[in-house]
Write a protein that holds these residues in place. Structure first.
Motif, PDB file in Angstrom:
ATOM      1  N   VAL A 148       0.891  -1.159   0.000  1.00  0.00           N
ATOM      2  CA  VAL A 148       0.000   0.000   0.000  1.00  0.00           C
ATOM      3  C   VAL A 148       0.929   1.209   0.000  1.00  0.00           C
ATOM      4  O   VAL A 148       1.654   1.451   0.961  1.00  0.00           O
ATOM      5  CB  VAL A 148      -0.932  -0.006   1.225  1.00  0.00           C
ATOM      6  N   PHE A 171      -6.947   4.708  -2.507  1.00  0.00           N
ATOM      7  CA  PHE A 171      -5.690   4.096  -2.077  1.00  0.00           C
ATOM      8  C   PHE A 171      -4.774   3.993  -3.287  1.00  0.00           C
ATOM      9  O   PHE A 171      -5.240   3.807  -4.407  1.00  0.00           O
ATOM     10  CB  PHE A 171      -5.922   2.684  -1.513  1.00  0.00           C
ATOM     11  N   ILE A 206      -2.051   1.441  -4.445  1.00  0.00           N
ATOM     12  CA  ILE A 206      -1.581   0.099  -4.104  1.00  0.00           C
ATOM     13  C   ILE A 206      -0.771  -0.422  -5.277  1.00  0.00           C
ATOM     14  O   ILE A 206      -1.265  -0.457  -6.410  1.00  0.00           O
ATOM     15  CB  ILE A 206      -2.766  -0.843  -3.805  1.00  0.00           C
ATOM     16  N   ALA A 226      -2.502   0.284   7.067  1.00  0.00           N
ATOM     17  CA  ALA A 226      -1.718   0.246   5.836  1.00  0.00           C
ATOM     18  C   ALA A 226      -0.231   0.123   6.147  1.00  0.00           C
ATOM     19  O   ALA A 226       0.479  -0.688   5.540  1.00  0.00           O
ATOM     20  CB  ALA A 226      -1.995   1.492   4.991  1.00  0.00           C
TER      21      ALA A 226
END
Length: 117
Positions: free
Chosen positions: A14, A22, A24, A97
């Motif tokens: 992440v 997000f 990622i 995360a």
């Protein structure tokens, strides 16, 4: 927020997060996400416990990002994962995360389910 680079062999990191998104593995995703190894999937939140239970053979623990702040997990959600013998670590999404990244970079059998901030 941007994270520092860490070595990953069989997992996708992440890289960062923001309002309802997000980053990622270098790509942007909207909404709640589930990451396990090299799999990146949309996650339906607490109503989608089945997606997490399906991972039981691949992981020992799942880190749950509960949003901007740490909150209690719904009882039925928690009990379903405990019945599947999956370890749970709920925490605020930013902390989840970072924790996932550390555990994954160590080669641990971990997944992360993230609710947006």
């Amino acid at each position: 927020m941007q994270f520092n680079e860490m070595p990953f062999e069989d997992a996708v990191p992440v890289d960062g997060y923001g309002p309802n998104m997000f980053r990622i593995g270098g790509k942007a995703y909207e909404g709640a996400m589930l990451v396990c190894g090299e799999k990146i999937l949309p996650w339906g939140g607490y109503a989608d416990v089945a997606s997490l239970v399906e991972l039981r053979e691949l992981i020992d623990i799942i880190v749950i990002g509960t949003g901007p702040e740490m909150t209690h997990l719904p009882k039925a959600f928690r009990e379903a994962l405990e019945a599947a013998e999956i370890g749970l670590e709920p925490m605020a999404t930013p902390t989840a995360a970072r924790t996932y990244n550390v555990l994954a970079s160590e080669g641990r059998r971990v997944a992360v389910a993230l609710l947006p901030v």
